[in-house]
Design an enzyme around this catalytic site. Structure first.
Site, PDB file in Angstrom:
ATOM      1  CG  ASP A  68      -0.184  -0.336   2.494  1.00  0.00           C
ATOM      2  OD1 ASP A  68       0.974   0.090   2.637  1.00  0.00           O
ATOM      3  OD2 ASP A  68      -0.757  -1.031   3.348  1.00  0.00           O
ATOM      4  CG  ASP A  70       1.332   4.711   4.339  1.00  0.00           C
ATOM      5  OD1 ASP A  70       0.115   4.737   4.571  1.00  0.00           O
ATOM      6  OD2 ASP A  70       2.057   3.722   4.567  1.00  0.00           O
ATOM      7  CG  ASP A 144       8.361   1.627  12.767  1.00  0.00           C
ATOM      8  OD1 ASP A 144       8.748   2.195  11.721  1.00  0.00           O
ATOM      9  OD2 ASP A 144       7.494   0.731  12.755  1.00  0.00           O
TER      10      ASP A 144
END
Ligand code: ATP
Ligand code: MG
Length: 448
Positions: A68, A70, A144
């Protein structure tokens, strides 16, 4: 190099991001989803900055196809939404915009500030709220891993690297941004993400990022069960479930997750069953065939159900009641940690509950079983049980033939009725009822 060392010693942040021009990276613009390019283009035209970010950039640099896309931007959600015909504001904790273009959804989020020391936290240090908008630099800092903090600018075709993500990608390693223990405490799901992404992409977890995981693993227990379920589902449906589960065990993470996964994996029969289920799922994902999460969770927990059901039978409970009680018990234990959705548990129960019915191969019962809407899934489950050696292969072969056979062959395949019909005995005990069941109906507890 020396400058970097001095900065590190003094605890200073790196001086600005590295801007890597098109000639020095491998992302080809035409490999990026047209929807993501369009979103960035529209935002640019409206005067905002917009970048493809996170997993998509990482995967493209590794030569993999992103799952996907972002997009990160300095536009606020309420500025983003009116720019697109089909855009939805979602998320309570942090509002993001889903922009839908043709069949694709692009997740657009406003640059967010990193968790600050005074962010609202639970008693274990898990951040509860972090919905403060920030600069691009801050946005990179709150991500992260370094390899997840890369931004691609479709306008200039540059990759913007704030945390030496490109160099880590070259080393094929995942490194936590900032102090790993602190970052895991803020959000323990990051430990699972480390394992999932490393297994999926064939990366190592850098020593410093790996070290605290074993000790901090119990913090996973404080993550809301619904979030844990989402993450576990991602992991199991990643196409690399077998590798992920192996790595979870190696990192000491399996216990708090599916509480009894270790126990299952320690049983010779259970291990074979789970291994087969995971391998089959991975194969299906890789070949773009549909995968049912209910089937997968039913497989992972089957030997728990079996063990509990057998123990109950030993204590004198009737088989079907023992199975029902075992299903309740196992699902209750699991759902405490991992909120398996109701829709899924309903299907899992059906699949489990149908298994004893495969033993009955006489009268009308096989006909009724193949008519059941869940027959296909339950039969696939039986096939897995046979492949793992739990039930005779002959049973699976019988059902494989029976479901596709013509009427005459089916009749010939049926086994003779044997033993007294339990229904008769029950009826004698309740003569007043007077209701007559249709011929060949199964005992009440066996019915659909
Ligand atoms: P994939 O989509 O392949 O599973 P991903 O890294 O893209 O992997 P997403 O959940 O789509 O995972 O997240 C997109 C980006 O958001 C990540 O790349 C990372 O930069 C950031 N992110 C996601 N989860 C966290 C987290 N728990 N803590 C910090 N940053 C996160
Ligand atoms: Mg992603």
């Amino acid at each position: 190099m020396i400058k970097k060392f001095i900065r590190k010693v003094l605890g200073l942040k790196a001086a600005g991001p590295q801007r890597v021009p098109r000639a020095k990276h491998t992302i080809e613009r035409n490999r990026i989803s047209p929807a993501a390019l369009k979103v960035c283009g529209v935002l640019h035209e409206a005067g905002f900055s917009a970048y493809v970010v996170g997993g998509a950039v990482r995967d493209l640099l590794l030569g993999a196809t992103p799952k996907d896309y972002d997009v990160a931007t300095n536009a606020r959600p309420e500025q983003i939404k009116p720019l697109f015909r089909r855009a939805l504001l979602i998320g309570r904790r942090f509002r993001i915009v889903h922009v839908i273009i043709n069949q694709d959804t692009v997740e657009v989020s406003t640059f967010r500030a990193a968790e600050s020391a005074d962010a609202q936290k639970d008693e274990h240090g898990r951040v509860l709220r972090d919905n403060v908008f920030g600069t691009q630099e801050e946005d990179a800092l709150r991500r992260d891993f370094s390899v997840n903090a890369l931004y691609y600018d479709p306008a200039t075709e540059e990759v913007i690297d704030f945390h030496e993500g490109l160099s880590d990608l070259k080393k094929r390693t995942m490194r936590v941004i900032g102090d790993p223990a602190t970052r895991y405490r803020e959000d323990p799901v990051r430990m699972l993400r480390a394992v999932r992404l490393a297994a999926k992409l064939g990366l190592s977890i850098e020593a410093g990022s790996r070290a605290p995981i074993k000790k901090m693993a119990p913090l996973i227990g404080n993550v809301p069960p619904a979030r844990l379920f989402d993450e576990m589902l991602k992991l199991l449906m990643s196409g690399h479930a077998s590798a992920c589960v192996r790595r979870l065990r190696d990192e000491g993470l399996s216990q708090g997750l599916l509480p009894l996964l270790d126990v299952i994996l320690d049983q010779p029969l259970g291990e074979r069953f789970v291994t087969l289920a995971l391998a089959q799922t991975d194969e299906r994902v890789k070949t773009d065939r549909p995968v049912s999460p209910a089937f997968l969770f039913a497989s992972l927990l089957w030997h728990e159900v079996l063990a509990s059901s057998k123990a109950r039978e030993k204590k004198g409970e009737r088989p079907m009641l023992a199975l029902e009680a075992a299903m309740d018990e196992v699902l209750e234990t699991q759902c405490e940690k991992l909120a398996i959705t109701r829709k899924l548990t309903a299907t899992m129960r059906e699949v489990w509950g149908m298994q004893p019915r495969f033993e009955q191969r006489s009268g009308q019962r096989p006909y009724r079983l193949i008519e059941s809407p869940r027959f296909r899934m339950a039969y696939d489950f039986l096939a897995l049980r046979a492949a793992s050696g739990e039930v005779p292969e002959e049973l699976e072969i019988w059902w494989r033939s029976f479901q596709f056979a013509d009427d005459e062959t089916r009749r010939a395949m049926l086994q003779p009725e044997n033993g007294p019909k339990p229904r008769r005995r029950r009826r004698r005990k309740k003569p007043a009822e007077g209701s007559s069941e249709p011929a060949g109906a199964p005992p009440a507890e066996m019915a659909d």
